[in-house]
Design an enzyme around this catalytic site. Structure first.
Site, PDB file in Angstrom:
ATOM      1  N   ASP A  17      -9.149   3.385  -2.902  1.00  0.00           N
ATOM      2  CA  ASP A  17     -10.005   3.832  -1.567  1.00  0.00           C
ATOM      3  C   ASP A  17     -11.407   4.346  -2.161  1.00  0.00           C
ATOM      4  O   ASP A  17     -11.495   5.490  -2.490  1.00  0.00           O
ATOM      5  CB  ASP A  17      -9.278   5.004  -0.907  1.00  0.00           C
ATOM      6  CG  ASP A  17      -8.016   4.542  -0.056  1.00  0.00           C
ATOM      7  OD1 ASP A  17      -7.970   3.074   0.127  1.00  0.00           O
ATOM      8  OD2 ASP A  17      -7.270   5.310   0.309  1.00  0.00           O
ATOM      9  N   GLU A  57       2.713   4.910  -4.388  1.00  0.00           N
ATOM     10  CA  GLU A  57       2.696   5.816  -5.468  1.00  0.00           C
ATOM     11  C   GLU A  57       3.923   6.205  -5.911  1.00  0.00           C
ATOM     12  O   GLU A  57       4.060   6.664  -6.968  1.00  0.00           O
ATOM     13  CB  GLU A  57       1.372   6.879  -5.464  1.00  0.00           C
ATOM     14  CG  GLU A  57       0.077   6.178  -5.408  1.00  0.00           C
ATOM     15  CD  GLU A  57      -0.101   5.288  -4.231  1.00  0.00           C
ATOM     16  OE1 GLU A  57      -1.154   4.317  -4.471  1.00  0.00           O
ATOM     17  OE2 GLU A  57       0.302   5.406  -3.150  1.00  0.00           O
ATOM     18  N   ASP A 102       0.806  -1.300  -0.004  1.00  0.00           N
ATOM     19  CA  ASP A 102      -0.011   0.114  -0.092  1.00  0.00           C
ATOM     20  C   ASP A 102       1.030   1.407   0.129  1.00  0.00           C
ATOM     21  O   ASP A 102       1.835   1.376  -0.063  1.00  0.00           O
ATOM     22  CB  ASP A 102      -0.826   0.080   1.212  1.00  0.00           C
ATOM     23  CG  ASP A 102      -2.094   0.866   1.155  1.00  0.00           C
ATOM     24  OD1 ASP A 102      -2.346   1.594   0.018  1.00  0.00           O
ATOM     25  OD2 ASP A 102      -2.695   1.232   2.251  1.00  0.00           O
TER      26      ASP A 102
END
Length: 754
Positions: free
Chosen positions: A458, A390, A387
């Protein structure tokens, strides 16, 4: 500095397997990778290392080049590239001369210092599909997108960019198809006629080369197969990862994890996976356990194993600045972290507070990262959730002066999550000693299917997001990523009971079936929605487990051909305008034979477009003629799902988890139809890599409607099926289901009468 178009060529030569064309401002190079794949690279300054994070194949040894009518022509036998050496413009044709795609004659490629933009002719009837995780409609025409991996908190149905970069699309016009993969990890742009009077479409990048692979196969499925040949295909997933997965931010202790797992068993709701979000760690430090709330990880994992559960845990890239923390100390000593251009370490804040970020572009850093998972694998963890990669930091704006070794952030941000996932996969595969790891990632780049499954980040608890999720999964499938999922119920916000039930029913037909929610939201476990809704949710989860033989075979097809499990109807029906209609664009095929029509939670009936052919309603057996729109009942108890006539769908009895042996009965459901059909059935142990050495069970199941016979071919492979008997289940056009007596399942050819 003013923008410059490419100028007249000075030199043109074929050297070994590469055509080189030089101009005043740039150089073009052309390679042939297969008869239907040509690579074009235009650059001001080539990097001779010529590395790709996505491409795993090499060009062919030779290239056929000739000059004709002032053009330089590359002919592969299946695809023809005609190059104007004066303007450095490229046009692609089929072998029989049909134009596919090419540069717009007014502009072609334009340079503005390091930036470039490429303008391409757009046909009046052009459509575009793909680009992976992008919002908006199925047909990208009239839309514009940016690729810049972003922690897109609370994204909406039109937000762009999101978490992933897949610069690959498929174009369609007339009856022709083509594909284009722009292999450039800088910030890139695609505009499909959104602002160009529908005369041209364009793509651009903030840096790097105009480096693209052109696909000329005719047929969307064939282009996907070529693209995944080029960028790699997924391996077989662990079977347990296809079961129901229960997640939450956060289950706060080992006691709570075990309590929830135990309740699944008590209530006889099938499930295979529990998750631990960030609160299992000691101060959010990766590769640690909270000594108070998860004091004995191995004991927890052992108890979960007894209950038939696997555990997936989260890992983030941020390494906490803490001199007592092993990973921090190692990283500092060995110079593993990102730095500013002046050599100072970059510091960003995430969950642990002040953090450094590993340079995953280095092989030694990925190896160090992979070995660190021993703190998690030794107690028994087999699933790893990447997670915040990015990469994300509070403020969402890591400075462009950050570098990873010699690579500036502007060049490699879009591939950071890809490389982190690669390190996770490589490391955990070694540590698990023959077992398949389950790796999941939020951020990704083209080729991620080789290392990881993905989910769509999300999302939010509303109907629009549920329907968008179906489109995102289908679009990711076009770009080679088959193992995909969404946060069922919505990550943020609180779903209504109706939305939760409906979304769960759609999850049955989603490759990764995971229920997940944000901290502070209502509980999402199946029993939290009232007794009646719990019954519906249980029934739908049971359906998922009954379909596992069909689903696992669909994943085998993905691993072999690149075709996704969830398939937009545009793959099979690219020139059927109904497929792109807003009312029907969310529909998809689940494997070869099941058409799923997502419906809003409040809908009682929905319009469904059934392509030409004959179909059956899955739940009722009602036969329906295709090629038209039908109004289908859509109660919460029955998501509209349809079966193609002639379909062969292997099913099993309900089990509580994938490790249960079941009753040994394989049910072969056949839906009568006018055409002969076949299905490739596949099994292996679902846990190890022994299938790579021949330990699998594969056979072709054929249906002959004229003779009303079903034939099972001789078994290929050395694996022994988990099933001992086979029962024919014949669905007839009058709605009658004929259940045949069981037959012993042998490895030799078998013929069964319908």
């Amino acid at each position: 500095m003013p923008a410059k178009a490419t100028k007249k060529t000075k030199n043109n030569e074929a050297k070994d397997n590469c055509l080189i064309i030089k101009s005043a401002h740039a150089e073009a190079r052309v390679w042939v990778y297969s008869p239907t794949i040509i690579r074009v690279n235009i650059s001001k300054k080539f990097n001779e290392a010529d590395e790709s994070f996505a491409v795993i194949q090499q060009p062919q040894a030779n290239i056929s080049v000739k000059e004709k009518d002032g053009l330089t022509v590359v002919d592969t036998g299946a695809l023809v590239l005609k190059i104007n050496p004066q303007s450095l413009q490229f046009n692609f044709y089929t072998a029989d001369g049909c134009w596919l795609d090419g540069d717009y004659e007014r502009f072609g490629t334009v340079w503005d210092d390091a930036k470039w933009s490429n303008y391409r002719k757009m046909q009046p009837d052009a459509r575009f599909i793909g680009l992976g995780e992008k919002t908006g409609p199925l047909d990208r025409r009239g839309q514009a997108y940016v690729n810049w991996n972003t922690d897109a908190v609370d994204y909406g149905p039109k937000t762009d960019p999101l978490y992933k970069t897949f610069p690959f699309f498929i174009g369609l016009h007339g009856k022709e198809t083509y594909g284009l993969f722009l292999d450039n990890t800088h910030r890139t742009y695609f505009d499909f006629g959104a602002s160009t009077d529908h005369k041209m479409y364009w793509m651009a990048a903030d840096g790097g080369d105009l480096n693209y692979y052109f696909f000329g196969a005719q047929g969307v499925a064939k282009i996907i197969q070529d693209y995944t040949w080029l960028t790699g295909r997924m391996e077989m997933p662990p079977l347990w990862s296809l079961g129901y997965q229960q997640c939450r931010w956060s289950y706060m202790s080992a006691k709570e994890v075990l309590k929830v797992a135990g309740k699944f068993r008590k209530k006889k709701i099938p499930a295979d996976v529990m998750y631990c979000d960030i609160d299992y760690m000691d101060g959010y430090k990766i590769f640690t356990w909270n000594k108070e709330t998860f004091e004995d990880p191995k004991a927890m994992l052992d108890e979960l194993k007894q209950l038939g559960f696997k555990l997936v845990i989260i890992v983030d890239p941020g390494i906490k600045i803490d001199k007592t923390y092993k990973q921090y100390d190692d990283g500092i000593k060995k110079n593993y972290f990102a730095k500013y251009v002046n050599g100072d370490l970059y510091t960003g804040e995430v969950w642990p507070g002040r953090c450094h970020f590993p340079d995953f572009y280095r092989a030694d850093v990925r190896e160090w990262w992979g070995k660190s998972f021993s703190a998690l694998t030794e107690p028994g963890v087999e699933g790893f959730w990447n997670d915040m990669n990015e990469p994300a930091a509070w403020g969402q704006n890591i400075p462009p002066i950050v570098k990873f070794g010699d690579k500036p952030l502007s060049e490699v941000r879009n591939v950071y999550g890809h490389q982190m996932s690669r390190g996770t996969y490589d490391g955990t595969r070694k540590l698990l000693k023959g077992k398949r790891p389950f790796v999941l990632t939020r951020a990704a780049y083209a080729g991620i299917q080789r290392y990881s499954a993905v989910w769509t980040g999300d999302n939010t608890a509303n109907d629009a997001h549920m329907l968008l999720g179906a489109r995102l999964v289908n679009s990711l499938g076009i770009t080679g990523v088959s193992f995909t999922g969404v946060d069922i119920g919505g990550f943020s916000g609180n779903p209504t009971p109706e939305l939760m039930v409906r979304w769960n029913s759609l999850g049955v037909y989603t490759p990764m079936f995971r229920n997940h929610a944000m901290i502070g939201t209502v509980r999402r476990e199946p029993w939290e929605w009232g007794r009646d809704n719990e019954t519906i949710i249980r029934k739908d989860i049971e359906q998922r487990y009954r379909l596992l033989p069909y689903l696992y075979s669909a994943f085998y097809q993905s691993a072999q051909t690149g075709l996704p499990v969830c398939r937009t109807l545009a793959i099979e029906h690219p020139f059927d305008f109904n497929v792109y209609n807003e009312a029907y664009q969310n529909q998809f095929m689940f494997g070869d034979n099941m058409l799923v029509a997502p419906a809003e939670s409040v809908a009682k009936k929905v319009k469904v477009y059934l392509p030409a052919g004959n179909w059956y309603r899955f739940s009722s057996g009602e036969a329906i003629k295709g090629g038209d729109v039908v109004k289908a009942d859509a109660p919460l108890t029955d998501l509209p799902v349809f079966i193609r006539a002639g379909a062969i769908i292997p099913m099993q009895s309900v089990v509580q988890n994938t490790a249960e042996p079941g009753d040994g009965m394989l049910e072969l459901h056949i839906w009568d139809g006018p055409q002969a059909t076949e299905f490739t059935y596949y099994e292996d142990d679902g846990a190890t890599y022994d299938y790579e050495k021949g330990a699998f069970y594969k056979r072709t199941i054929s249906f002959d409607p004229a003779q009303q016979l079903v034939t099972l071919s001789t078994v290929e492979g050395t694996f022994t099926s988990r099933f001992k008997e086979v029962r024919m289940m014949m669905h007839h056009t009058d709605g009658h289901l004929k259940k045949h007596k069981p037959s012993e399942l042998t490895n030799e050819p078998m013929v069964l009468k319908c």
